[in-house]
Design a protein around this motif. Sequence first.
Motif, PDB file in Angstrom:
ATOM      1  N   THR A   4     -31.711 -10.457 -22.225  1.00 42.02           N
ATOM      2  CA  THR A   4     -31.417  -9.019 -22.229  1.00 42.02           C
ATOM      3  C   THR A   4     -30.239  -8.763 -23.177  1.00 42.02           C
ATOM      4  N   ARG A   5     -29.009  -9.006 -22.685  1.00 41.41           N
ATOM      5  CA  ARG A   5     -27.822  -8.885 -23.534  1.00 41.41           C
ATOM      6  C   ARG A   5     -26.721  -9.735 -22.910  1.00 41.41           C
ATOM      7  N   GLU A   6     -25.825 -10.240 -23.703  1.00 40.87           N
ATOM      8  CA  GLU A   6     -24.835 -11.211 -23.243  1.00 40.87           C
ATOM      9  C   GLU A   6     -23.974 -10.710 -22.096  1.00 40.87           C
ATOM     10  N   ASP A   7     -23.734  -9.392 -22.037  1.00 40.78           N
ATOM     11  CA  ASP A   7     -22.847  -8.837 -21.016  1.00 40.78           C
ATOM     12  C   ASP A   7     -23.537  -8.534 -19.698  1.00 40.78           C
ATOM     13  N   HIS A   8     -24.858  -8.650 -19.639  1.00 43.85           N
ATOM     14  CA  HIS A   8     -25.623  -8.227 -18.468  1.00 43.85           C
ATOM     15  C   HIS A   8     -25.176  -8.912 -17.172  1.00 43.85           C
ATOM     16  N   PRO A   9     -25.083 -10.265 -17.115  1.00 42.04           N
ATOM     17  CA  PRO A   9     -24.720 -10.900 -15.833  1.00 42.04           C
ATOM     18  C   PRO A   9     -23.365 -10.436 -15.306  1.00 42.04           C
ATOM     19  N   GLU A  10     -22.349 -10.396 -16.170  1.00 43.45           N
ATOM     20  CA  GLU A  10     -21.011 -10.016 -15.718  1.00 43.45           C
ATOM     21  C   GLU A  10     -20.936  -8.533 -15.374  1.00 43.45           C
ATOM     22  N   LEU A  11     -21.634  -7.704 -16.142  1.00 41.42           N
ATOM     23  CA  LEU A  11     -21.672  -6.268 -15.833  1.00 41.42           C
ATOM     24  C   LEU A  11     -22.295  -6.029 -14.462  1.00 41.42           C
ATOM     25  N   ALA A  12     -23.417  -6.706 -14.175  1.00 40.33           N
ATOM     26  CA  ALA A  12     -24.090  -6.544 -12.882  1.00 40.33           C
ATOM     27  C   ALA A  12     -23.170  -6.976 -11.744  1.00 40.33           C
ATOM     28  N   ASN A  13     -22.485  -8.114 -11.902  1.00 37.58           N
ATOM     29  CA  ASN A  13     -21.558  -8.574 -10.866  1.00 37.58           C
ATOM     30  C   ASN A  13     -20.435  -7.564 -10.634  1.00 37.58           C
ATOM     31  N   GLN A  14     -19.916  -6.997 -11.716  1.00 32.59           N
ATOM     32  CA  GLN A  14     -18.814  -6.044 -11.588  1.00 32.59           C
ATOM     33  C   GLN A  14     -19.272  -4.741 -10.935  1.00 32.59           C
ATOM     34  N   LEU A  15     -20.471  -4.261 -11.268  1.00 30.21           N
ATOM     35  CA  LEU A  15     -20.990  -3.043 -10.638  1.00 30.21           C
ATOM     36  C   LEU A  15     -21.199  -3.243  -9.145  1.00 30.21           C
ATOM     37  N   PHE A  16     -21.727  -4.419  -8.755  1.00 31.21           N
ATOM     38  CA  PHE A  16     -21.878  -4.727  -7.327  1.00 31.21           C
ATOM     39  C   PHE A  16     -20.514  -4.710  -6.634  1.00 31.21           C
ATOM     40  N   ALA A  17     -19.535  -5.401  -7.244  1.00 31.22           N
ATOM     41  CA  ALA A  17     -18.205  -5.485  -6.631  1.00 31.22           C
ATOM     42  C   ALA A  17     -17.564  -4.106  -6.511  1.00 31.22           C
ATOM     43  N   ALA A  18     -17.681  -3.298  -7.568  1.00 23.99           N
ATOM     44  CA  ALA A  18     -17.081  -1.962  -7.552  1.00 23.99           C
ATOM     45  C   ALA A  18     -17.751  -1.069  -6.514  1.00 23.99           C
ATOM     46  N   TYR A  19     -19.079  -1.162  -6.403  1.00 22.36           N
ATOM     47  CA  TYR A  19     -19.789  -0.297  -5.462  1.00 22.36           C
ATOM     48  C   TYR A  19     -19.483  -0.689  -4.019  1.00 22.36           C
ATOM     49  N   SER A  20     -19.241  -1.989  -3.784  1.00 17.62           N
ATOM     50  CA  SER A  20     -18.875  -2.410  -2.423  1.00 17.62           C
ATOM     51  C   SER A  20     -17.502  -1.845  -2.044  1.00 17.62           C
ATOM     52  N   LYS A  21     -16.590  -1.734  -3.030  1.00 13.77           N
ATOM     53  CA  LYS A  21     -15.281  -1.135  -2.770  1.00 13.77           C
ATOM     54  C   LYS A  21     -15.399   0.370  -2.545  1.00 13.77           C
TER      55      LYS A  21
END
Length: 468
Positions: free
Chosen positions: A365-382
């Motif tokens: 997909t794109r190099e940033d996809h895995p880290e972006l997905a992890n960060q969105l999950f973490a932010a949404y849980s907060k």
Amino acid sequence: MAIEYMGLNNIQGPLAVIDGITDAFYEEMVTVTLDSGQKRLGRVIEISGDKAVIQLFEGTSGLSLTNTKTRFMGEPMRLPLSKEILGRTLDGVGRPIDGLGDYFADEVRDVNGQPINPVSREYPNNFIQTGISSIDCLATLIRGQKLPIFSGDGLPHDSLAVQIARQAKVVDEDDVNGDRFAIVFAAMGVKHDVANYFRKSFEDSGVLNKVVMFLNLSNDPVVERIITPRCALTAAEYLAFKHDMHVLVILTDMTSYAEALREISSSKGEIPSRKGFPGYLYSDLASLYERAGIIKDAKGSVTQVPILTMPNDDITHPIPDLTGYITEGQIVLGRSLSLSGVYPPVSILPSLSRLMKDGIGKGYTREDHPELANQLFAAYSKVEDAKSLASVIGEDELSPIDKKYIEFGKAFDARFLTQAKDENRSIEETLDLGWKLLGMLPKSELDRVSDEILDKYYRSAEAEEVKE
């Protein structure tokens, strides 16, 4: 060799019992002839000594215990197959119902399928783009995966199924025009208006020529519901492994299938398990779900998206519970999101795709996809934590960073999760949108992303405003 018997021993619901049989086998097809000359299809579902229990697809009304003729065909149920099935609408047992007549079959296959040797399976690692941000970014569908959608009564899973079927495509350099991509759509126990909605949606969007539809309506025999997903998967395997196509199979609604299985099990007098379902529900569902996958040296693939409605939105109900054990993740639709006007109402925290880590990132997909997905999950849980705190002390008393998270959560629901039913976002658009939303948070809060990725993609909301 076909053998014919006269008379029946017993009739109970959709089942008929015949005794004095020899050489019958499990899953063997039978033809039952009534006094009027009408013929009905059935299959053997149990054998005990010289007795056989037959499951009749069109029901047992009008059958006579004395004059009924039963002919054992000597073979299991087979589905005639040809590439001409693309663009056709069939009933639950594979008979054309679109008024276009029969098609010429290249071959016939046993609907029960052939087991795939686990050694010959290839690990799935290619991305399928659905055009839906919440799925593509956070619960990515991988080619060869089985990824169910857990929904509830009244939630828009039908619209979501149509949108996935209309927009899904394999990101494959060898298939630029999408000629090798096909959809097999099987609907079980649906109402007439829902069936017409599916058919009209595919026609209006111009994708009908790459869709094979199997429709089992709510007034069709319950027994037929057991065969429908098997016919659909047989057609998918034929297109995938005979014609080298990438096939996405959408099965809706698996709850109707499981309830039909329970009804037939009850008619047979079997001892029930949880919620009255038969004890073999797990192995029966597995016999369907495990027909997804990629085979070594084969150019095609079968990917499954089963859809099931959870009774009373209970994710611990036997159907979603057992499905979760067999499949590789789930996409959960949330009622509260739907009531607040979010479409598709994908609840991202309980949703996951266990195979997405191997099909996203650089080269996929794109190099940033895995880290972006992890960060969105973490932010949404907060965000959820901040909402819980606000419900106790009030939103005005929250700290500045908690207020930022509340603001981020509202924007995430309104801009990232929400999209039109005909909106088809590319993976690049989805990832860029994710970074725009993360720009609402201070850079110091993004602890799931490497400095290299942050420097390349992160832009604060203030910087974006200045840029505009």
